[in-house]
Design a protein around this motif. Structure first.
Motif, PDB file in Angstrom:
ATOM      1  N   GLU A 139       0.756  -1.355  -0.083  1.00 51.64           N
ATOM      2  CA  GLU A 139       0.096  -0.011  -0.102  1.00 51.64           C
ATOM      3  C   GLU A 139       0.853   1.177  -0.239  1.00 51.64           C
ATOM      4  O   GLU A 139       0.372   2.257  -0.665  1.00 51.64           O
ATOM      5  N   GLU A 140       2.108   1.216   0.785  1.00 52.60           N
ATOM      6  CA  GLU A 140       3.003   2.431   0.828  1.00 52.60           C
ATOM      7  C   GLU A 140       3.378   2.573  -0.500  1.00 52.60           C
ATOM      8  O   GLU A 140       3.569   3.914  -1.094  1.00 52.60           O
ATOM      9  N   ALA A 143       0.590   3.860  -2.874  1.00 54.91           N
ATOM     10  CA  ALA A 143       0.273   5.352  -2.770  1.00 54.91           C
ATOM     11  C   ALA A 143       1.477   6.300  -3.267  1.00 54.91           C
ATOM     12  O   ALA A 143       1.155   7.462  -3.747  1.00 54.91           O
ATOM     13  N   ALA A 147       1.027   9.342  -5.823  1.00 54.03           N
ATOM     14  CA  ALA A 147       0.923  10.410  -5.257  1.00 54.03           C
ATOM     15  C   ALA A 147       1.417  11.448  -6.359  1.00 54.03           C
ATOM     16  O   ALA A 147       1.251  12.862  -6.254  1.00 54.03           O
ATOM     17  N   VAL A 152      -2.656  11.816  -2.109  1.00 53.81           N
ATOM     18  CA  VAL A 152      -3.517  10.610  -1.688  1.00 53.81           C
ATOM     19  C   VAL A 152      -3.829  10.521  -0.340  1.00 53.81           C
ATOM     20  O   VAL A 152      -3.084  10.643   0.618  1.00 53.81           O
ATOM     21  N   ASP A 154      -6.121   8.250   0.983  1.00 50.68           N
ATOM     22  CA  ASP A 154      -6.341   6.844   1.601  1.00 50.68           C
ATOM     23  C   ASP A 154      -5.952   5.857   0.254  1.00 50.68           C
ATOM     24  O   ASP A 154      -6.253   6.175  -0.795  1.00 50.68           O
ATOM     25  N   CYS A 155      -5.391   4.447   0.601  1.00 48.84           N
ATOM     26  CA  CYS A 155      -4.938   3.705  -0.034  1.00 48.84           C
ATOM     27  C   CYS A 155      -5.376   2.134   0.431  1.00 48.84           C
ATOM     28  O   CYS A 155      -4.950   1.914   1.350  1.00 48.84           O
ATOM     29  N   ILE A 170      -7.749   3.629  -4.460  1.00 49.39           N
ATOM     30  CA  ILE A 170      -7.071   4.747  -4.003  1.00 49.39           C
ATOM     31  C   ILE A 170      -8.014   6.254  -4.146  1.00 49.39           C
ATOM     32  O   ILE A 170      -8.593   6.512  -5.131  1.00 49.39           O
TER      33      ILE A 170
END
Length: 311
Positions: A139-140, A143, A147, A152, A154-155, A170
């Motif tokens: 997820e990091e 995102a 970005a 962003v 929320d993901c 996303i």
């Protein structure tokens, strides 16, 4: 004056007049007993500035004013006095006040529902759906890549963490970011090109209070899945039977829903972590009449607190 002989025509006329008077009084009693607090104020035709229309031909006409009764009432019927009429007027005022209060409350409830629906629709316009994610993408990392299109907020990656069938939602801070993200369709992330489409659902925000706070709760999260797009006709027992038949024993389940959303959500905790991993493969299977979506949960299913009943 000489007494009127009993049985004479004059006595018969007096008796008939008395009977007619009592009949009129009884009509008045019946009329007052059927007053509707919501009705308009009744004003007899004799007191009206102009003759009232719509009265039936046999409606009695009464003198509106003091004719011997107490407080402007009618002689011989003290119940129909000004106090009773005032009581009826207060009842009408209370009825009107309650109606206005109900309209205000209902209007506020409808306004809140419209506001929540508008917020959800606006959130959907700021969200994109990303599919065919490689299992190495976090997820990091996702995102960080998106970005470049906008901020962003929320993901969420959903699906089996060991499968290419994973997908993500996303959400950006503005609609411009979501539109720019559509241009990233076909970008290689890991070993596969991703697909990016406008989302049809909003991301349900996570309340920080529900995040795991202890090591035990973190272990519970590993055994828990988050399910969306659940048919409203499906019961909690149906959801439990569905997952136990395919994945293993369920230790705790929470089925949630409201009047705003057309579907429900559920948190399912299994006895073993293997059951939660197997449940991720159920994403897309039909539960009721809709394909259920299953993803790893970020929150544990906390037990309900028993309410203490005080005497």
């Amino acid at each position: 004056m000489a007494a009127v002989a009993e049985g004479s025509p004059a006595a018969s006329a007096a008796a008939a007049k008395e009977a007619e008077y009592r009949k009129d009084v009884q009509k008045l009693v019946d009329l007052l007993s059927k007053l509707n607090p919501a009705a308009k104020e009744f004003v007899p035709s004799s007191a009206a500035a102009t003759p009232r229309k719509g009265l039936s031909a046999d409606a009695p006409v009464f003198y509106y004013g003091p004719i011997g009764g107490r407080n402007g009432g009618i002689a011989g019927y003290p119940g129909a006095d000004a106090g009773y009429i005032g009581y009826q007027q207060r009842m009408r005022r209370n009825f009107v006040d309650n109606e206005r209060r109900n309209v205000y409350i209902n209007h506020g409830r409808r306004t809140n529902e419209r506001a929540r629906r508008a917020d959800r629709e606006e959130s959907i316009r700021r969200t994109v759906y990303v599919s065919e994610l490689d299992h190495t993408v976090t997820e990091e990392r996702l995102a960080e890549i998106f970005a470049n299109c906008g901020q962003v907020v929320d993901c969420r990656i959903c699906g089996d963490p060991h499968s290419v069938m994973r997908f993500a939602f996303i959400e950006f801070s503005g609609e411009e970011g979501a539109r720019a993200a559509l241009n990233l369709g076909g970008t290689m992330l890991g070993f596969y090109p991703v697909r990016v489409l406008p989302s049809k659902t909003a991301i349900l925000p996570v309340n920080p209070k529900f995040l795991p706070a202890t090591e035990d709760e973190k272990e519970m999260v590993i055994r828990t899945v988050y399910c969306t797009n659940i048919d409203k006709k499906v019961t909690q027992l149906d959801v439990k039977s569905f997952f136990e038949e395919l994945c293993g024993e369920v230790s705790r389940l929470r089925l949630l829903g409201d009047n705003v959303h057309s579907t429900r959500i559920a948190f399912v905790e299994f006895v073993n972590a293997e059951g939660a991993i197997q449940a991720l493969n159920c994403s897309g299977m039909i539960l009721g009449t809709l394909p259920v979506r299953v993803s790893p949960s970020k929150t544990p299913v906390k037990p309900r607190l028993n309410r203490v009943v005080s005497n």
